[in-house]
Scaffold this motif. Structure first.
Motif, PDB file in Angstrom:
ATOM      1  N   VAL A 204       0.845  -1.196   0.000  1.00 43.99           N
ATOM      2  CA  VAL A 204       0.000   0.000   0.000  1.00 43.99           C
ATOM      3  C   VAL A 204       0.879   1.244   0.000  1.00 43.99           C
ATOM      4  O   VAL A 204       2.000   1.240   0.523  1.00 43.99           O
ATOM      5  CB  VAL A 204      -0.946   0.014   1.233  1.00 43.99           C
ATOM      6  CG1 VAL A 204      -0.170   0.203   2.527  1.00 43.99           C
ATOM      7  CG2 VAL A 204      -2.041   1.074   1.091  1.00 43.99           C
ATOM      8  N   ALA A 205       0.366   2.302  -0.619  1.00 41.38           N
ATOM      9  CA  ALA A 205       1.003   3.621  -0.590  1.00 41.38           C
ATOM     10  C   ALA A 205      -0.087   4.645  -0.321  1.00 41.38           C
ATOM     11  O   ALA A 205      -1.072   4.707  -1.057  1.00 41.38           O
ATOM     12  CB  ALA A 205       1.705   3.912  -1.910  1.00 41.38           C
ATOM     13  N   VAL A 206       0.082   5.420   0.744  1.00 39.60           N
ATOM     14  CA  VAL A 206      -0.917   6.411   1.150  1.00 39.60           C
ATOM     15  C   VAL A 206      -0.304   7.803   1.018  1.00 39.60           C
ATOM     16  O   VAL A 206       0.512   8.210   1.848  1.00 39.60           O
ATOM     17  CB  VAL A 206      -1.392   6.173   2.590  1.00 39.60           C
ATOM     18  CG1 VAL A 206      -2.465   7.198   2.964  1.00 39.60           C
ATOM     19  CG2 VAL A 206      -1.928   4.756   2.769  1.00 39.60           C
ATOM     20  N   PRO A 207      -0.680   8.560  -0.020  1.00 41.28           N
ATOM     21  CA  PRO A 207      -0.152   9.924  -0.171  1.00 41.28           C
ATOM     22  C   PRO A 207      -0.772  10.870   0.856  1.00 41.28           C
ATOM     23  O   PRO A 207      -1.977  10.778   1.153  1.00 41.28           O
ATOM     24  CB  PRO A 207      -0.566  10.320  -1.592  1.00 41.28           C
ATOM     25  CG  PRO A 207      -0.940   9.032  -2.272  1.00 41.28           C
ATOM     26  CD  PRO A 207      -1.482   8.160  -1.187  1.00 41.28           C
ATOM     27  N   ARG A 208       0.047  11.762   1.361  1.00 45.61           N
ATOM     28  CA  ARG A 208      -0.414  12.791   2.293  1.00 45.61           C
ATOM     29  C   ARG A 208       0.004  14.163   1.780  1.00 45.61           C
ATOM     30  O   ARG A 208       1.202  14.414   1.597  1.00 45.61           O
ATOM     31  CB  ARG A 208       0.180  12.577   3.683  1.00 45.61           C
ATOM     32  CG  ARG A 208      -0.199  11.303   4.359  1.00 45.61           C
ATOM     33  CD  ARG A 208       0.315  11.239   5.781  1.00 45.61           C
ATOM     34  NE  ARG A 208       1.657  10.702   5.903  1.00 45.61           N
ATOM     35  CZ  ARG A 208       2.737  11.401   6.145  1.00 45.61           C
ATOM     36  NH1 ARG A 208       2.664  12.737   6.230  1.00 45.61           N
ATOM     37  NH2 ARG A 208       3.919  10.821   6.262  1.00 45.61           N
ATOM     38  N   CYS A 222      -3.523  16.331   4.724  1.00 44.41           N
ATOM     39  CA  CYS A 222      -4.629  15.410   4.489  1.00 44.41           C
ATOM     40  C   CYS A 222      -4.165  14.266   3.598  1.00 44.41           C
ATOM     41  O   CYS A 222      -3.248  14.427   2.783  1.00 44.41           O
ATOM     42  CB  CYS A 222      -5.831  16.118   3.860  1.00 44.41           C
ATOM     43  SG  CYS A 222      -5.551  16.731   2.187  1.00 44.41           S
ATOM     44  N   THR A 223      -4.778  13.106   3.783  1.00 45.96           N
ATOM     45  CA  THR A 223      -4.533  11.994   2.874  1.00 45.96           C
ATOM     46  C   THR A 223      -5.286  12.257   1.582  1.00 45.96           C
ATOM     47  O   THR A 223      -6.343  12.904   1.576  1.00 45.96           O
ATOM     48  CB  THR A 223      -5.012  10.666   3.489  1.00 45.96           C
ATOM     49  OG1 THR A 223      -6.389  10.793   3.879  1.00 45.96           O
ATOM     50  CG2 THR A 223      -4.178  10.289   4.691  1.00 45.96           C
ATOM     51  N   VAL A 224      -4.736  11.794   0.472  1.00 42.01           N
ATOM     52  CA  VAL A 224      -5.373  12.001  -0.828  1.00 42.01           C
ATOM     53  C   VAL A 224      -5.307  10.695  -1.623  1.00 42.01           C
ATOM     54  O   VAL A 224      -4.372   9.907  -1.470  1.00 42.01           O
ATOM     55  CB  VAL A 224      -4.703  13.137  -1.638  1.00 42.01           C
ATOM     56  CG1 VAL A 224      -4.836  14.469  -0.946  1.00 42.01           C
ATOM     57  CG2 VAL A 224      -3.232  12.819  -1.889  1.00 42.01           C
ATOM     58  N   HIS A 225      -6.310  10.469  -2.456  1.00 42.58           N
ATOM     59  CA  HIS A 225      -6.286   9.341  -3.374  1.00 42.58           C
ATOM     60  C   HIS A 225      -5.726   9.835  -4.707  1.00 42.58           C
ATOM     61  O   HIS A 225      -6.418  10.516  -5.467  1.00 42.58           O
ATOM     62  CB  HIS A 225      -7.684   8.756  -3.549  1.00 42.58           C
ATOM     63  CG  HIS A 225      -8.176   8.031  -2.340  1.00 42.58           C
ATOM     64  ND1 HIS A 225      -8.896   8.645  -1.339  1.00 42.58           N
ATOM     65  CD2 HIS A 225      -8.021   6.728  -1.956  1.00 42.58           C
ATOM     66  CE1 HIS A 225      -9.186   7.756  -0.402  1.00 42.58           C
ATOM     67  NE2 HIS A 225      -8.668   6.591  -0.743  1.00 42.58           N
ATOM     68  N   ASN A 226      -4.463   9.551  -4.942  1.00 41.23           N
ATOM     69  CA  ASN A 226      -3.791   9.963  -6.166  1.00 41.23           C
ATOM     70  C   ASN A 226      -3.076   8.734  -6.721  1.00 41.23           C
ATOM     71  O   ASN A 226      -2.009   8.354  -6.238  1.00 41.23           O
ATOM     72  CB  ASN A 226      -2.797  11.094  -5.888  1.00 41.23           C
ATOM     73  CG  ASN A 226      -2.147  11.638  -7.148  1.00 41.23           C
ATOM     74  OD1 ASN A 226      -1.640  10.876  -7.970  1.00 41.23           O
ATOM     75  ND2 ASN A 226      -2.139  12.955  -7.300  1.00 41.23           N
ATOM     76  N   GLU A 227      -3.703   8.119  -7.707  1.00 32.51           N
ATOM     77  CA  GLU A 227      -3.185   6.855  -8.225  1.00 32.51           C
ATOM     78  C   GLU A 227      -1.791   7.008  -8.813  1.00 32.51           C
ATOM     79  O   GLU A 227      -0.935   6.127  -8.656  1.00 32.51           O
ATOM     80  CB  GLU A 227      -4.136   6.284  -9.284  1.00 32.51           C
ATOM     81  CG  GLU A 227      -3.723   4.904  -9.766  1.00 32.51           C
ATOM     82  CD  GLU A 227      -4.717   4.299 -10.741  1.00 32.51           C
ATOM     83  OE1 GLU A 227      -4.488   3.165 -11.183  1.00 32.51           O
ATOM     84  OE2 GLU A 227      -5.714   4.984 -11.065  1.00 32.51           O
ATOM     85  N   ALA A 276      -5.060   7.235  11.175  1.00 33.33           N
ATOM     86  CA  ALA A 276      -6.418   7.766  11.361  1.00 33.33           C
ATOM     87  C   ALA A 276      -7.266   7.583  10.115  1.00 33.33           C
ATOM     88  O   ALA A 276      -8.490   7.448  10.200  1.00 33.33           O
ATOM     89  CB  ALA A 276      -6.341   9.244  11.741  1.00 33.33           C
ATOM     90  N   ALA A 277      -6.601   7.568   8.940  1.00 29.46           N
ATOM     91  CA  ALA A 277      -7.325   7.412   7.677  1.00 29.46           C
ATOM     92  C   ALA A 277      -7.711   5.961   7.399  1.00 29.46           C
ATOM     93  O   ALA A 277      -8.464   5.685   6.458  1.00 29.46           O
ATOM     94  CB  ALA A 277      -6.490   7.957   6.524  1.00 29.46           C
ATOM     95  N   GLY A 278      -7.185   5.010   8.201  1.00 32.42           N
ATOM     96  CA  GLY A 278      -7.601   3.619   8.050  1.00 32.42           C
ATOM     97  C   GLY A 278      -6.502   2.610   7.853  1.00 32.42           C
ATOM     98  O   GLY A 278      -6.756   1.404   7.925  1.00 32.42           O
ATOM     99  N   VAL A 279      -5.268   3.061   7.573  1.00 32.74           N
ATOM    100  CA  VAL A 279      -4.161   2.125   7.364  1.00 32.74           C
ATOM    101  C   VAL A 279      -3.184   2.283   8.534  1.00 32.74           C
ATOM    102  O   VAL A 279      -2.399   3.230   8.584  1.00 32.74           O
ATOM    103  CB  VAL A 279      -3.440   2.379   6.028  1.00 32.74           C
ATOM    104  CG1 VAL A 279      -2.304   1.374   5.837  1.00 32.74           C
ATOM    105  CG2 VAL A 279      -4.428   2.272   4.864  1.00 32.74           C
ATOM    106  N   THR A 304      -8.684  12.032   4.995  1.00 33.62           N
ATOM    107  CA  THR A 304      -8.700  12.468   6.387  1.00 33.62           C
ATOM    108  C   THR A 304      -7.734  13.628   6.541  1.00 33.62           C
ATOM    109  O   THR A 304      -6.666  13.647   5.925  1.00 33.62           O
ATOM    110  CB  THR A 304      -8.289  11.311   7.320  1.00 33.62           C
ATOM    111  OG1 THR A 304      -9.131  10.183   7.074  1.00 33.62           O
ATOM    112  CG2 THR A 304      -8.405  11.713   8.781  1.00 33.62           C
ATOM    113  N   TYR A 305      -8.109  14.585   7.368  1.00 33.49           N
ATOM    114  CA  TYR A 305      -7.284  15.775   7.602  1.00 33.49           C
ATOM    115  C   TYR A 305      -6.629  15.705   8.982  1.00 33.49           C
ATOM    116  O   TYR A 305      -7.161  15.091   9.910  1.00 33.49           O
ATOM    117  CB  TYR A 305      -8.133  17.047   7.518  1.00 33.49           C
ATOM    118  CG  TYR A 305      -8.623  17.374   6.132  1.00 33.49           C
ATOM    119  CD1 TYR A 305      -7.950  18.297   5.333  1.00 33.49           C
ATOM    120  CD2 TYR A 305      -9.766  16.763   5.615  1.00 33.49           C
ATOM    121  CE1 TYR A 305      -8.394  18.597   4.058  1.00 33.49           C
ATOM    122  CE2 TYR A 305     -10.222  17.058   4.342  1.00 33.49           C
ATOM    123  CZ  TYR A 305      -9.526  17.978   3.564  1.00 33.49           C
ATOM    124  OH  TYR A 305      -9.981  18.268   2.295  1.00 33.49           O
TER     125      TYR A 305
END
Length: 331
Positions: A204-208, A222-227, A276-279, A304-305
């Motif tokens: 997994v990769a979670v951009p912030r 904030c976390t962002v969904h950026n493929e 906090a964002a789930g991972v 999530t912010y």
């Protein structure tokens, strides 16, 4: 997982504190260690101890003794200066039943050395900020400005200088020191928390997005969904052979180009936002070490912010592990 007992280093910093908070929520015993007695994370861990600095000869022996005395079975280093030492001494920890939450020594060294990191990404044609070695391998007249001068092995924004033109750069380089020069990318800044299993497969990769940064620390984000960012980060993770957690830094230029410029082969200081964002990266790291797999549902996150503030912890004199006044030079 109820029999896990984890030693977490660097609990005076955000990364160490974040790991302790994560594991405590999962009812995992945590022994927090740091090189200073007056350490906020000592109040958050189940138990604590003062340890030597990583550069001191007895650093590893002290960790080994603590692991044996406290029946530790997982070691999670969170301080850059400790990473290679702990990885290099992995077999000593394994002999006493302790698993180390780090990848291979060679991989860690490639990540911590910003010049080698740049060369590795260029070798695989991965997106990276243009970088030059400052040791006589570049001509000031041929550089594009603005640019950043960084210590080759630095961290936390220490020793960074920005040059908007050639004025003063020559004099700065003449002072010596092992620096790199890197293009200054105008655009939005991101960190990416990544997690790979201990066979090297990126999970997994979670951009912030770093909305407000002070002293190198993200105060609002904030976390962002950026493929595009996530795919590039996972490719970097697998090409470099990362295992376990890592934190990468990049900018997206005004033209939309992704430019990675740094990687920490450990948990980042704002991993708490990803959790906090789930991972829950600290918990999942332990789960991978002990069980080998994680549930795909544990790798999904929501936007999530974070907005940080100062929090206070207090010690009475008898709660501190040693004479803190002497440590702080107050005597």
């Amino acid at each position: 997982m109820d029999k896990i007992r984890a030693l977490v280093t660097g609990v005076g910093g955000a990364a160490g504190v974040g790991v302790v908070q994560s594991l405590r929520e999962k009812n995992i015993f945590t022994l927090g260690v740091n090189c200073f007695a007056l350490t906020a994370g000592f109040k958050l861990a189940h138990d604590f101890a003062v340890v030597p600095l990583a550069r001191e000869e007895n650093f590893i022996p002290v960790l080994l003794d603590l692991c044996k005395a406290k029946k530790i079975n997982v070691l999670i280093p969170t301080v850059d200066e400790e990473l290679i030492l702990c990885a290099r001494n992995r077999e000593q920890f394994q002999r006493i039943g302790v698993k180390v939450a780090l990848g291979e020594t060679e991989t860690i060294a490639k990540c911590l050395d910003k010049w080698i990191f740049f060369q590795e990404l260029k070798r695989y044609d991965l997106p990276v900020a243009q970088t030059w070695s400052a040791r006589g391998e570049c001509s000031v007249s041929k550089l594009n400005f603005p640019l950043i001068a960084k210590p080759r092995m630095g961290r936390g924004g220490r020793g960074i200088r920005i040059f908007h033109g050639p004025e003063g750069l020559g004099d700065f380089l003449a002072l010596g020191g092992d620096y790199i020069l890197q293009e200054y990318v105008e655009g939005e800044e991101f960190s990416v928390d990544t997690l790979a299993d201990f066979y090297g497969q990126g999970l997994v990769a979670v951009p912030r997005k770093r909305i407000e940064v002070k002293g190198g620390v993200c105060w609002k984000g904030c976390t962002v969904h950026n493929e595009q960012i996530s795919v590039a980060a996972l490719e970097i993770s697998e090409k470099l052979g990362l295992k376990g957690p890592a934190c990468m830094q990049l900018k997206v230029s005004k033209a939309g180009e992704i430019k990675f410029f740094e990687i920490n082969p450990r948990m980042g200081g704002t991993t708490s936002l990803t959790r906090a964002a789930g991972v829950d990266i600290p918990y999942l790291t332990v789960k991978l070490l002990m069980e080998g797999t994680v549930d795909p549902a544990e790798l999904r996150f929501r936007k999530t912010y974070i907005s940080r503030y100062f929090a206070d912890v207090f010690f009475t004199e008898d709660e501190l592990p040693q004479d803190v006044e002497g440590e702080l030079g107050l005597l």
